[in-house]
Design an enzyme around this catalytic site. Structure first.
Site, PDB file in Angstrom:
ATOM      1  N   GLU A 273     -25.015  -4.869   9.452  1.00 43.52           N
ATOM      2  CA  GLU A 273     -24.588  -4.550  10.817  1.00 43.52           C
ATOM      3  C   GLU A 273     -23.141  -4.063  10.861  1.00 43.52           C
ATOM      4  OE1 GLU A 273     -27.202  -8.020  13.081  1.00 43.52           O
ATOM      5  OE2 GLU A 273     -25.144  -8.446  12.525  1.00 43.52           O
ATOM      6  N   TYR A 316      -4.786  -8.724  19.775  1.00 42.21           N
ATOM      7  CA  TYR A 316      -4.795  -9.263  18.403  1.00 42.21           C
ATOM      8  C   TYR A 316      -3.482  -9.029  17.669  1.00 42.21           C
ATOM      9  CZ  TYR A 316      -9.850  -8.275  19.119  1.00 42.21           C
ATOM     10  OH  TYR A 316     -11.125  -8.166  19.597  1.00 42.21           O
ATOM     11  N   CYS A 345       1.805  -3.090  34.259  1.00 43.20           N
ATOM     12  CA  CYS A 345       2.804  -4.089  34.630  1.00 43.20           C
ATOM     13  C   CYS A 345       2.549  -5.403  33.900  1.00 43.20           C
ATOM     14  CB  CYS A 345       2.799  -4.279  36.134  1.00 43.20           C
ATOM     15  SG  CYS A 345       3.142  -2.721  36.964  1.00 43.20           S
ATOM     16  N   TYR A 374     -13.727  -0.632  18.868  1.00 37.14           N
ATOM     17  CA  TYR A 374     -13.083  -1.602  19.761  1.00 37.14           C
ATOM     18  C   TYR A 374     -11.905  -0.959  20.500  1.00 37.14           C
ATOM     19  CZ  TYR A 374     -16.041  -4.352  16.769  1.00 37.14           C
ATOM     20  OH  TYR A 374     -17.129  -4.817  16.076  1.00 37.14           O
TER      21      TYR A 374
HETATM   22  C1  LIG Z   1     -19.415  -7.502  16.111  1.00 37.77           C
HETATM   23  C2  LIG Z   1     -20.593  -7.743  15.286  1.00 37.77           C
HETATM   24  C3  LIG Z   1     -20.834  -6.941  14.176  1.00 37.77           C
HETATM   25  C4  LIG Z   1     -19.919  -5.824  13.726  1.00 37.77           C
HETATM   26  O1  LIG Z   1     -18.706  -6.261  13.260  1.00 37.77           O
HETATM   27  P1  LIG Z   1     -17.697  -5.223  12.554  1.00 37.77           P
HETATM   28  O2  LIG Z   1     -16.560  -6.052  12.142  1.00 37.77           O
HETATM   29  O3  LIG Z   1     -17.349  -4.208  13.583  1.00 37.77           O
HETATM   30  O4  LIG Z   1     -18.427  -4.616  11.405  1.00 37.77           O
HETATM   31  C5  LIG Z   1     -21.981  -7.190  13.446  1.00 37.77           C
HETATM   32  N1  LIG Z   1     -22.837  -8.174  13.794  1.00 37.77           N
HETATM   33  C6  LIG Z   1     -22.627  -8.955  14.855  1.00 37.77           C
HETATM   34  C7  LIG Z   1     -23.622 -10.018  15.183  1.00 37.77           C
HETATM   35  C8  LIG Z   1     -21.505  -8.772  15.640  1.00 37.77           C
HETATM   36  O5  LIG Z   1     -21.300  -9.565  16.698  1.00 37.77           O
END
Ligand SMILES: *Cc1c(COP(=O)(O)O)cnc(C)c1O
Length: 420
Positions: A273, A316, A345, A374
């Site tokens: 992912e 962050y 502001c 992001y």
């Molecule tokens: C945010 C998220 C990601 C992606 O994270 P990256 O750091 O952008 O690769 C993958 N899986 C889940 C469940 C997430 O919440």
């Protein structure tokens, strides 16, 4: 690497001068490179080709429909965390069987939508959530596949807001609870518990925490197997770090080398992912200097983009490289230390602090690098600022992929009650 480069003294995205894009679309503006998105997707695909995983782009990193479409055309799957993201993924034609759905707070309507759409599986994060999915599936007379997201409790060196795999975080199930649920899965007549999911955080630059987390998950998978629970999927999440400044993150190949032997041994279908890895360096935020203000203590470059457009520095303390769109001819030019701040502001409204940069003047264009993940997705209308436009570059072609909001857009959903 990415497709934002100087040719002579002018910064380009692919084949297009950024100063030209600014003239046409104004600032602030997000600019994405189609080629960079595809290159990064292919890097992961190639690195893991030996096991042909399902690569689900994490929609929350950048959910613009055109960006999703570019990746869907590469046959990427999608990782969604809300009904809205599911809606977007389906809108661009991603096959439901390539969509996975995570998140600690899925609501029943969202779950029902996903079941009706026929997604591949839910990544469930609590026992209570399983109850809700069971109920929704029962109502729809469906049996649905579910992976359990486990929290492997590994330490990661990244910002504390973006670790998700420690026991203090809200995400996932501890391994023992997960194991008990797998063993008692018969209590759910509408669920097949088919997989294990981990996602331990974001902007992780070293391989070690991934390997540790995967090993913990593998122990669980083995124990389950020995007790007669046979799974289909192992989802190792996202989190791969990218270069913002001087990080030396593992490459996709190095990552694959470290984890492939472990993954192969499971013989399960692997799901990845990645979000930031694909989108992060594929986009910039283009902004213009409105004023330069010198105080007894500091030089402020006040720009037209604020924390409502890109919140990462404020939220962050994130570092984004800031480059002049047109470089001075004299490369040896003296540098000046600036705080690059927005018009909001709030004192937290900065894009960079104490940054040594070539001297800037009102009207200069600046590129806030590595803003493709992001970035726009976290933007808001704070201070009643219309959200900015987004454009996608494909070689020499510039396409507007989201219109700049108008003042009318700002108040579209608001109502003044009669007789007020
Ligand atoms: C945010 C998220 C990601 C992606 O994270 P990256 O750091 O952008 O690769 C993958 N899986 C889940 C469940 C997430 O919440």
């Amino acid at each position: 690497m990415h497709e934002f480069r100087y040719k002579g003294n002018e910064l380009y995205c692919e084949g297009v001068k950024i100063s030209r894009i600014a003239k046409r679309f104004d600032t602030p503006l997000y600019i994405y490179s189609r080629k960079t998105l595809i290159d990064h997707y292919r890097k992961i695909k190639k690195a893991f080709s030996a096991i042909r995983p399902l690569i689900c782009f994490s929609v929350k990193a950048n959910s613009n429909l055109a960006v999703l479409k570019v990746l869907a055309n590469q046959s990427a799957g999608m990782d969604v965390v809300s009904g809205g993201e599911l809606y977007r993924a389906l809108k661009v034609g991603v096959a439901p069987q390539r969509i996975v759905y995570a998140g600690v707070g899925k609501r029943e309507q969202e779950i029902a939508l996903a079941i009706k759409a026929g997604i591949l599986l839910f990544n469930a994060e609590s026992f209570a959530e399983l109850g809700l999915i069971e109920r929704a599936a029962g109502r729809l007379r469906k049996k649905v596949d579910v992976s359990l997201r486990i929290n492997p409790d590994v330490e990661i060196h990244t910002h504390r807001f973006i670790t998700t795999g420690r026991m203090i975080n809200k995400f996932g199930l501890d391994i023992r609870t997960a194991e008990e649920i797998f063993l008692r899965s018969r209590i759910f007549s509408h669920l097949n518990l088919v997989g294990v999911h981990i996602h331990i955080g974001s902007q992780i630059t070293e391989g070690r925490p991934f390997v540790l987390a995967i090993k913990k998950a593998l122990h669980l998978i083995k124990r389950l197997k020995s007790k007669g629970v046979q799974l289909k999927y192992f989802n190792i999440g996202g989190g791969l770090g990218i270069v913002y400044r001087n990080e030396r993150p593992q490459t996709a190949d190095e990552f694959a080398q470290a984890v492939l032997p472990l993954l192969k041994e499971t013989k399960l279908k692997i799901i990845l992912e990645p979000g930031r890895f694909i989108a992060g360096n594929s986009g910039i935020l283009l902004t213009k200097v409105v004023y330069v203000k010198k105080t007894p203590k500091k030089n402020f470059a006040i720009v037209d983009a604020g924390m409502n457009d890109l919140i990462r520095p404020a939220l962050y303390g994130a570092y984004h490289e800031i480059l002049p769109v047109v470089r001075a001819k004299d490369k040896a030019e003296r540098k000046v230390r600036y705080d690059v701040v927005g018009p909001i502001c709030e004192s937290g409204d900065f894009l960079a602090q104490g940054r040594d940069m070539p001297i800037v003047q009102a009207g200069d264009l600046l590129a806030v690098m590595s803003s493709g993940a992001y970035g726009f997705v976290m933007s808001s209308n704070y201070n009643s600022r219309p959200r900015v436009a987004e454009v996608l570059i494909d070689k020499n072609k510039v396409s507007l992929v989201r219109k700049r909001e108008s003042y009318r857009d700002l108040i579209r959903a608001e109502v003044i009650p009669k007789g007020l």
